[in-house]
Motif scaffolding. Structure first.
Motif, PDB file in Angstrom:
ATOM      1  N   MET A  59       0.824  -1.216   0.000  1.00 20.02           N
ATOM      2  CA  MET A  59       0.000   0.000   0.000  1.00 20.02           C
ATOM      3  C   MET A  59       0.859   1.267   0.000  1.00 20.02           C
ATOM      4  O   MET A  59       0.475   2.278  -0.601  1.00 20.02           O
ATOM      5  CB  MET A  59      -0.936   0.009   1.220  1.00 20.02           C
ATOM      6  N   ARG A  60       2.006   1.235   0.650  1.00 21.78           N
ATOM      7  CA  ARG A  60       2.902   2.394   0.665  1.00 21.78           C
ATOM      8  C   ARG A  60       3.714   2.505  -0.611  1.00 21.78           C
ATOM      9  O   ARG A  60       4.414   3.490  -0.820  1.00 21.78           O
ATOM     10  CB  ARG A  60       3.857   2.302   1.863  1.00 21.78           C
ATOM     11  N   GLY A  61       3.671   1.490  -1.461  1.00 24.01           N
ATOM     12  CA  GLY A  61       4.415   1.513  -2.711  1.00 24.01           C
ATOM     13  C   GLY A  61       5.833   0.988  -2.586  1.00 24.01           C
ATOM     14  O   GLY A  61       6.608   1.081  -3.533  1.00 24.01           O
ATOM     15  N   GLU A  62       6.194   0.426  -1.456  1.00 17.57           N
ATOM     16  CA  GLU A  62       7.539  -0.106  -1.257  1.00 17.57           C
ATOM     17  C   GLU A  62       7.727  -1.449  -1.961  1.00 17.57           C
ATOM     18  O   GLU A  62       8.854  -1.819  -2.274  1.00 17.57           O
ATOM     19  CB  GLU A  62       7.817  -0.259   0.241  1.00 17.57           C
ATOM     20  N   VAL A  63       6.645  -2.161  -2.185  1.00 15.77           N
ATOM     21  CA  VAL A  63       6.682  -3.440  -2.890  1.00 15.77           C
ATOM     22  C   VAL A  63       5.755  -3.329  -4.086  1.00 15.77           C
ATOM     23  O   VAL A  63       4.618  -2.886  -3.961  1.00 15.77           O
ATOM     24  CB  VAL A  63       6.229  -4.601  -1.965  1.00 15.77           C
ATOM     25  N   SER A  64       6.267  -3.722  -5.258  1.00 17.60           N
ATOM     26  CA  SER A  64       5.440  -3.623  -6.462  1.00 17.60           C
ATOM     27  C   SER A  64       4.413  -4.752  -6.499  1.00 17.60           C
ATOM     28  O   SER A  64       4.512  -5.739  -5.766  1.00 17.60           O
ATOM     29  CB  SER A  64       6.322  -3.679  -7.711  1.00 17.60           C
ATOM     30  N   LEU A  65       3.436  -4.611  -7.368  1.00 15.43           N
ATOM     31  CA  LEU A  65       2.355  -5.591  -7.471  1.00 15.43           C
ATOM     32  C   LEU A  65       2.711  -6.729  -8.423  1.00 15.43           C
ATOM     33  O   LEU A  65       1.861  -7.205  -9.171  1.00 15.43           O
ATOM     34  CB  LEU A  65       1.068  -4.909  -7.937  1.00 15.43           C
ATOM     35  N   GLU A  66       3.923  -7.171  -8.384  1.00 12.71           N
ATOM     36  CA  GLU A  66       4.356  -8.320  -9.169  1.00 12.71           C
ATOM     37  C   GLU A  66       4.464  -9.518  -8.239  1.00 12.71           C
ATOM     38  O   GLU A  66       4.841  -9.389  -7.079  1.00 12.71           O
ATOM     39  CB  GLU A  66       5.710  -8.048  -9.821  1.00 12.71           C
ATOM     40  N   ILE A  67       4.125 -10.672  -8.774  1.00 11.14           N
ATOM     41  CA  ILE A  67       4.106 -11.875  -7.951  1.00 11.14           C
ATOM     42  C   ILE A  67       5.472 -12.149  -7.339  1.00 11.14           C
ATOM     43  O   ILE A  67       5.581 -12.483  -6.158  1.00 11.14           O
ATOM     44  CB  ILE A  67       3.617 -13.084  -8.778  1.00 11.14           C
ATOM     45  N   SER A  68       6.516 -11.991  -8.137  1.00  9.33           N
ATOM     46  CA  SER A  68       7.862 -12.287  -7.615  1.00  9.33           C
ATOM     47  C   SER A  68       8.242 -11.309  -6.502  1.00  9.33           C
ATOM     48  O   SER A  68       8.880 -11.705  -5.517  1.00  9.33           O
ATOM     49  CB  SER A  68       8.891 -12.240  -8.742  1.00  9.33           C
ATOM     50  N   ALA A  69       7.855 -10.050  -6.618  1.00 10.25           N
ATOM     51  CA  ALA A  69       8.167  -9.059  -5.579  1.00 10.25           C
ATOM     52  C   ALA A  69       7.385  -9.351  -4.297  1.00 10.25           C
ATOM     53  O   ALA A  69       7.936  -9.250  -3.190  1.00 10.25           O
ATOM     54  CB  ALA A  69       7.856  -7.654  -6.077  1.00 10.25           C
ATOM     55  N   ILE A  70       6.125  -9.722  -4.443  1.00  8.90           N
ATOM     56  CA  ILE A  70       5.312 -10.051  -3.275  1.00  8.90           C
ATOM     57  C   ILE A  70       5.840 -11.319  -2.607  1.00  8.90           C
ATOM     58  O   ILE A  70       5.946 -11.394  -1.379  1.00  8.90           O
ATOM     59  CB  ILE A  70       3.828 -10.198  -3.665  1.00  8.90           C
ATOM     60  N   GLN A  71       6.207 -12.303  -3.418  1.00 10.27           N
ATOM     61  CA  GLN A  71       6.760 -13.536  -2.871  1.00 10.27           C
ATOM     62  C   GLN A  71       8.053 -13.265  -2.106  1.00 10.27           C
ATOM     63  O   GLN A  71       8.263 -13.800  -1.020  1.00 10.27           O
ATOM     64  CB  GLN A  71       7.007 -14.550  -3.978  1.00 10.27           C
ATOM     65  N   GLN A  72       8.905 -12.414  -2.663  1.00  5.13           N
ATOM     66  CA  GLN A  72      10.153 -12.072  -1.983  1.00  5.13           C
ATOM     67  C   GLN A  72       9.878 -11.328  -0.668  1.00  5.13           C
ATOM     68  O   GLN A  72      10.531 -11.578   0.341  1.00  5.13           O
ATOM     69  CB  GLN A  72      11.057 -11.232  -2.889  1.00  5.13           C
ATOM     70  N   ALA A  73       8.903 -10.434  -0.679  1.00 11.31           N
ATOM     71  CA  ALA A  73       8.552  -9.703   0.542  1.00 11.31           C
ATOM     72  C   ALA A  73       8.010 -10.659   1.611  1.00 11.31           C
ATOM     73  O   ALA A  73       8.327 -10.516   2.792  1.00 11.31           O
ATOM     74  CB  ALA A  73       7.526  -8.617   0.230  1.00 11.31           C
ATOM     75  N   LEU A  74       7.214 -11.641   1.191  1.00 11.69           N
ATOM     76  CA  LEU A  74       6.706 -12.638   2.136  1.00 11.69           C
ATOM     77  C   LEU A  74       7.843 -13.490   2.699  1.00 11.69           C
ATOM     78  O   LEU A  74       7.849 -13.826   3.884  1.00 11.69           O
ATOM     79  CB  LEU A  74       5.657 -13.525   1.469  1.00 11.69           C
ATOM     80  N   MET A  75       8.813 -13.812   1.861  1.00 13.52           N
ATOM     81  CA  MET A  75       9.983 -14.563   2.334  1.00 13.52           C
ATOM     82  C   MET A  75      10.797 -13.726   3.317  1.00 13.52           C
ATOM     83  O   MET A  75      11.266 -14.230   4.339  1.00 13.52           O
ATOM     84  CB  MET A  75      10.855 -14.992   1.168  1.00 13.52           C
ATOM     85  N   ASP A  76      10.961 -12.450   3.005  1.00  9.66           N
ATOM     86  CA  ASP A  76      11.718 -11.557   3.893  1.00  9.66           C
ATOM     87  C   ASP A  76      11.036 -11.409   5.253  1.00  9.66           C
ATOM     88  O   ASP A  76      11.712 -11.285   6.278  1.00  9.66           O
ATOM     89  CB  ASP A  76      11.904 -10.180   3.244  1.00  9.66           C
ATOM     90  N   GLN A  77       9.716 -11.418   5.267  1.00  8.19           N
ATOM     91  CA  GLN A  77       8.971 -11.293   6.522  1.00  8.19           C
ATOM     92  C   GLN A  77       8.905 -12.603   7.300  1.00  8.19           C
ATOM     93  O   GLN A  77       8.546 -12.610   8.468  1.00  8.19           O
ATOM     94  CB  GLN A  77       7.543 -10.792   6.258  1.00  8.19           C
ATOM     95  N   GLY A  78       9.228 -13.704   6.642  1.00  3.52           N
ATOM     96  CA  GLY A  78       9.209 -14.992   7.334  1.00  3.52           C
ATOM     97  C   GLY A  78       7.886 -15.714   7.249  1.00  3.52           C
ATOM     98  O   GLY A  78       7.611 -16.586   8.080  1.00  3.52           O
ATOM     99  N   VAL A  79       7.067 -15.370   6.269  1.00  3.23           N
ATOM    100  CA  VAL A  79       5.805 -16.090   6.093  1.00  3.23           C
ATOM    101  C   VAL A  79       6.065 -17.382   5.329  1.00  3.23           C
ATOM    102  O   VAL A  79       5.485 -18.423   5.630  1.00  3.23           O
ATOM    103  CB  VAL A  79       4.766 -15.215   5.350  1.00  3.23           C
ATOM    104  N   ILE A  80       6.941 -17.321   4.356  1.00  2.00           N
ATOM    105  CA  ILE A  80       7.295 -18.492   3.549  1.00  2.00           C
ATOM    106  C   ILE A  80       8.649 -19.005   4.032  1.00  2.00           C
ATOM    107  O   ILE A  80       9.558 -18.234   4.293  1.00  2.00           O
ATOM    108  CB  ILE A  80       7.359 -18.105   2.054  1.00  2.00           C
ATOM    109  N   ASP A  81       8.789 -20.309   4.122  1.00  2.00           N
ATOM    110  CA  ASP A  81      10.042 -20.960   4.549  1.00  2.00           C
ATOM    111  C   ASP A  81      10.479 -20.518   5.939  1.00  2.00           C
ATOM    112  O   ASP A  81      11.645 -20.217   6.170  1.00  2.00           O
ATOM    113  CB  ASP A  81      11.168 -20.701   3.543  1.00  2.00           C
ATOM    114  N   ASN A  82       9.543 -20.494   6.870  1.00  2.00           N
ATOM    115  CA  ASN A  82       9.849 -20.123   8.243  1.00  2.00           C
ATOM    116  C   ASN A  82       9.953 -21.400   9.080  1.00  2.00           C
ATOM    117  O   ASN A  82       8.966 -22.110   9.250  1.00  2.00           O
ATOM    118  CB  ASN A  82       8.741 -19.221   8.796  1.00  2.00           C
ATOM    119  N   PRO A  83      11.145 -21.705   9.609  1.00  2.00           N
ATOM    120  CA  PRO A  83      11.290 -22.945  10.375  1.00  2.00           C
ATOM    121  C   PRO A  83      10.408 -22.994  11.626  1.00  2.00           C
ATOM    122  O   PRO A  83       9.936 -24.065  12.011  1.00  2.00           O
ATOM    123  CB  PRO A  83      12.763 -22.980  10.772  1.00  2.00           C
ATOM    124  N   GLN A  84      10.175 -21.854  12.253  1.00  2.00           N
ATOM    125  CA  GLN A  84       9.333 -21.833  13.456  1.00  2.00           C
ATOM    126  C   GLN A  84       7.891 -22.195  13.098  1.00  2.00           C
ATOM    127  O   GLN A  84       7.240 -22.971  13.808  1.00  2.00           O
ATOM    128  CB  GLN A  84       9.376 -20.464  14.116  1.00  2.00           C
TER     129      GLN A  84
END
Length: 123
Positions: A59-84
């Protein structure tokens, strides 16, 4: 339907511990329901919190609306591939399986099979 099948299916398909409720094993049922619900709520809360941070970034425009960018942002936040989260998920599956097995075990112990009449005569 046999009671062993019924309580096992209730525990597997509805919620861990529900089969124990049918067997009137309330303390065990409470243990399975409370432990699974606690883990499930924490799991969902963690995913929602981290996902909301990604949504806010979009929403702030820091992440573009592309699937790869959203996927990378989710990985960075720990939603995807989170061992915990993976560990919590496996623990929930273990509790679910144990609840179903224990409900089956208790139902089978409460209703043992009647041994057949070996002599062949009716008594």
């Amino acid at each position: 339907m046999k009671q062993t099948t019924k309580v096992t299916l209730f525990s597997l398909l509805i919620f861990p511990g529900v089969g124990h409720l049918l067997l009137k094993k309330y303390a065990i049922a409470l243990g399975f329901i409370a432990s699974f619900a606690y883990l499930l709520l924490g799991f969902v809360k963690d995913i929602l919190t981290k996902s909301q941070q990604v949504i806010d970034s979009i929403m702030r425009g820091e992440v573009s609306l592309e699937i790869s960018a959203i996927q990378q942002a989710l990985m960075d936040q720990g939603v995807i591939d989170n061992p915990q989260l993976a560990t919590t998920g496996y623990l929930m599956l273990l509790i679910w399986g144990l609840a179903a097995f224990d409900a089956y075990r208790i139902a089978k112990k409460n209703n043992p099979l009647v041994p057949p009449n070996i002599s062949g005569t009716n008594m």
